[in-house]
Design a protein around this motif. Sequence first.
Motif, PDB file in Angstrom:
ATOM      1  N   MET A 154      78.829   3.113 -22.012  1.00  0.00           N
ATOM      2  CA  MET A 154      78.122   3.018 -20.725  1.00  0.00           C
ATOM      3  C   MET A 154      77.095   1.895 -20.819  1.00  0.00           C
ATOM      4  N   ARG A 155      77.590   0.668 -20.748  1.00  0.00           N
ATOM      5  CA  ARG A 155      76.733  -0.509 -20.825  1.00  0.00           C
ATOM      6  C   ARG A 155      76.965  -1.373 -19.591  1.00  0.00           C
ATOM      7  N   SER A 156      75.949  -2.101 -19.212  1.00  0.00           N
ATOM      8  CA  SER A 156      76.049  -3.046 -18.095  1.00  0.00           C
ATOM      9  C   SER A 156      75.515  -4.391 -18.549  1.00  0.00           C
ATOM     10  N   ASP A 157      76.174  -5.459 -18.134  1.00  0.00           N
ATOM     11  CA  ASP A 157      75.768  -6.814 -18.490  1.00  0.00           C
ATOM     12  C   ASP A 157      75.482  -7.611 -17.228  1.00  0.00           C
ATOM     13  N   ARG A 158      74.693  -8.646 -17.364  1.00  0.00           N
ATOM     14  CA  ARG A 158      74.484  -9.624 -16.298  1.00  0.00           C
ATOM     15  C   ARG A 158      75.385 -10.814 -16.574  1.00  0.00           C
ATOM     16  N   HIS A 159      76.186 -11.193 -15.582  1.00  0.00           N
ATOM     17  CA  HIS A 159      77.129 -12.293 -15.747  1.00  0.00           C
ATOM     18  C   HIS A 159      77.103 -13.154 -14.494  1.00  0.00           C
ATOM     19  N   GLU A 160      76.508 -14.319 -14.608  1.00  0.00           N
ATOM     20  CA  GLU A 160      76.434 -15.259 -13.477  1.00  0.00           C
ATOM     21  C   GLU A 160      75.848 -14.610 -12.222  1.00  0.00           C
ATOM     22  N   GLY A 161      74.844 -13.761 -12.429  1.00  0.00           N
ATOM     23  CA  GLY A 161      74.187 -13.106 -11.308  1.00  0.00           C
ATOM     24  C   GLY A 161      74.822 -11.802 -10.867  1.00  0.00           C
ATOM     25  N   PHE A 162      75.938 -11.426 -11.459  1.00  0.00           N
ATOM     26  CA  PHE A 162      76.629 -10.180 -11.136  1.00  0.00           C
ATOM     27  C   PHE A 162      76.279  -9.108 -12.174  1.00  0.00           C
ATOM     28  N   VAL A 163      76.314  -7.843 -11.753  1.00  0.00           N
ATOM     29  CA  VAL A 163      76.206  -6.712 -12.683  1.00  0.00           C
ATOM     30  C   VAL A 163      77.622  -6.304 -13.061  1.00  0.00           C
ATOM     31  N   ILE A 164      77.924  -6.405 -14.337  1.00  0.00           N
ATOM     32  CA  ILE A 164      79.263  -6.075 -14.829  1.00  0.00           C
ATOM     33  C   ILE A 164      79.167  -4.862 -15.750  1.00  0.00           C
ATOM     34  N   ASP A 165      79.637  -3.729 -15.275  1.00  0.00           N
ATOM     35  CA  ASP A 165      79.738  -2.560 -16.149  1.00  0.00           C
ATOM     36  C   ASP A 165      80.896  -2.773 -17.117  1.00  0.00           C
ATOM     37  N   ARG A 166      80.765  -2.224 -18.291  1.00  0.00           N
ATOM     38  CA  ARG A 166      81.823  -2.398 -19.293  1.00  0.00           C
ATOM     39  C   ARG A 166      82.965  -1.426 -18.996  1.00  0.00           C
ATOM     40  N   GLY A 167      83.735  -1.807 -17.997  1.00  0.00           N
ATOM     41  CA  GLY A 167      84.789  -0.954 -17.475  1.00  0.00           C
ATOM     42  C   GLY A 167      84.300  -0.250 -16.224  1.00  0.00           C
ATOM     43  N   PHE A 168      85.181  -0.040 -15.256  1.00  0.00           N
ATOM     44  CA  PHE A 168      84.806   0.618 -14.006  1.00  0.00           C
ATOM     45  C   PHE A 168      84.386   2.051 -14.294  1.00  0.00           C
ATOM     46  N   GLN A 169      83.211   2.418 -13.826  1.00  0.00           N
ATOM     47  CA  GLN A 169      82.696   3.757 -14.050  1.00  0.00           C
ATOM     48  C   GLN A 169      82.010   4.246 -12.786  1.00  0.00           C
ATOM     49  N   VAL A 170      81.954   5.554 -12.646  1.00  0.00           N
ATOM     50  CA  VAL A 170      81.190   6.168 -11.561  1.00  0.00           C
ATOM     51  C   VAL A 170      80.278   7.220 -12.175  1.00  0.00           C
ATOM     52  N   PHE A 171      79.262   7.589 -11.431  1.00  0.00           N
ATOM     53  CA  PHE A 171      78.281   8.565 -11.909  1.00  0.00           C
ATOM     54  C   PHE A 171      78.316   9.764 -10.981  1.00  0.00           C
ATOM     55  N   ASN A 172      78.537  10.943 -11.555  1.00  0.00           N
ATOM     56  CA  ASN A 172      78.678  12.180 -10.782  1.00  0.00           C
ATOM     57  C   ASN A 172      77.377  12.968 -10.863  1.00  0.00           C
ATOM     58  N   THR A 173      76.782  13.253  -9.707  1.00  0.00           N
ATOM     59  CA  THR A 173      75.477  13.919  -9.679  1.00  0.00           C
ATOM     60  C   THR A 173      75.535  15.415  -9.943  1.00  0.00           C
ATOM     61  N   SER A 174      76.716  16.016  -9.974  1.00  0.00           N
ATOM     62  CA  SER A 174      76.800  17.478 -10.026  1.00  0.00           C
ATOM     63  C   SER A 174      76.851  18.043 -11.438  1.00  0.00           C
ATOM     64  N   TYR A 175      76.983  17.196 -12.451  1.00  0.00           N
ATOM     65  CA  TYR A 175      77.101  17.726 -13.807  1.00  0.00           C
ATOM     66  C   TYR A 175      75.822  18.458 -14.223  1.00  0.00           C
ATOM     67  N   PRO A 176      75.943  19.651 -14.797  1.00  0.00           N
ATOM     68  CA  PRO A 176      74.740  20.389 -15.214  1.00  0.00           C
ATOM     69  C   PRO A 176      73.864  19.612 -16.195  1.00  0.00           C
ATOM     70  N   GLN A 177      74.467  18.921 -17.147  1.00  0.00           N
ATOM     71  CA  GLN A 177      73.681  18.166 -18.110  1.00  0.00           C
ATOM     72  C   GLN A 177      72.948  17.001 -17.453  1.00  0.00           C
ATOM     73  N   VAL A 178      73.570  16.407 -16.447  1.00  0.00           N
ATOM     74  CA  VAL A 178      72.921  15.322 -15.702  1.00  0.00           C
ATOM     75  C   VAL A 178      71.684  15.849 -14.985  1.00  0.00           C
ATOM     76  N   LYS A 179      71.806  16.984 -14.325  1.00  0.00           N
ATOM     77  CA  LYS A 179      70.674  17.567 -13.605  1.00  0.00           C
ATOM     78  C   LYS A 179      69.539  17.933 -14.546  1.00  0.00           C
ATOM     79  N   ARG A 180      69.918  18.346 -15.751  1.00  0.00           N
ATOM     80  CA  ARG A 180      68.913  18.785 -16.713  1.00  0.00           C
ATOM     81  C   ARG A 180      68.150  17.617 -17.326  1.00  0.00           C
TER      82      ARG A 180
END
Length: 417
Positions: free
Chosen positions: A47-73
């Motif tokens: 889960m890393r993000s880089d700056r590339h020529e002004g763009f935000v490039i995540d290291r592979g397409f990822q999404v973030f789910n707000t419902s995970y119990p560990q995330v809420k905690r």
Amino acid sequence: MAATSEAPPDAVVVGAGLAGLACAGDLLRAGLSVRVVEASDGVGGRMRSDRHEGFVIDRGFQVFNTSYPQVKRRLTLRALKLRPFTAGVLVHTERGRLRFTDPTRAPHRLGDLRPGRLGSARDLLALGMLSARDALGPVEPLKRAEDRTTRTALSAAGFSEEFIEWLFRPFLSGVFLEDELETSSRFFHLVWRSMVRGTLCLPARGIGAVPAQLAAGLPAEVVSWDRPVERLTDDGVLLASGQEIAAPAVVVATGPGAAASLLPGLVVPASRVVTTYYHATDGRAPLGEPTLLIDSGRRFLNTCVLSEVQPGYAPAGRHLIATSVLGTDEPGREALLRAALAEVYDTGTDGWELLTVRTVPDALPAMPPPQPLGRTARVGPGRYVCGDHRATGSVQGALASGARAARTVLRDLVSST
């Protein structure tokens, strides 16, 4: 062999991904001294993000789910400045693009679900029953249910083969990183539950903001990077620099390949490989909404105009498109992909700029049935392991595995005193 002059910590955590950071945080809150050593140049693991020529490039397409119990905690969601994807997908089919939307989030799209447009009345009834049961019922029956393949479970739930093929198979291929629906049905139901109950989002600064927030909650001296571990020793860990860090507990919180190398005999699952192509274009956005687009022909896993989800992912006046495929980058693959994208976006792609290509070798663990939802953290006296390959291939799985390792370390250290 050089030894550190610092007082030895109670635990060394190898790897500063989500699992390692969660484990370290829990140990510190329990009063232990901890060192986290990371081989790369920063925290986050995959889960890393880089700056590339002004763009935000995540290291592979990822999404973030707000419902995970560990995330809420563990996370302060407001600080991530999350913006959501559309609660649904667009499916490119031979009949053109069809929209599938969660009617509980967008009641004005209820007409999209009329029988005959997306599926038969039976399919739509099965979908409603599946979603209601998974989202509204208790979670424990889902965890204890008979485990089989997702395809088998969908058929048993009453879905037609046609509906499975044009919706579930292309959509879940992007979730599981496999296109045969051979993933554990237990895991599928937990994922479906999380999607119906939560919101899929992206942080303003990229997916790397998630582990960065976890790391920011630790004392500055705890985490150090560019510190690869050569091997474990009888007393702790030996760094590639020759420095040895002694500790009664060592937690290996790396990916499966590195974990197996540091812990000989550790059984790890096979890994799914995914490659994401990042294109940039000017002018009008190829899809003027923050919606995931999938292809019933399965020429790719999914594609999305990321700058429609988070405008900061691209410089002003430009757009960032991420498209993921199974496997590695190969000669000629991008040209074929570009032709497919022209069809599904219904626009010319010859002028799109290929910014970068990111391949993630250990993107997800394979999870065929029977799939344990958690594996023991202790692998020997004073030796522990955590990561999503020890639980489920998700943010929830990684964080929960780190928490499990911390609990085990604490029990062992308390019992030995």
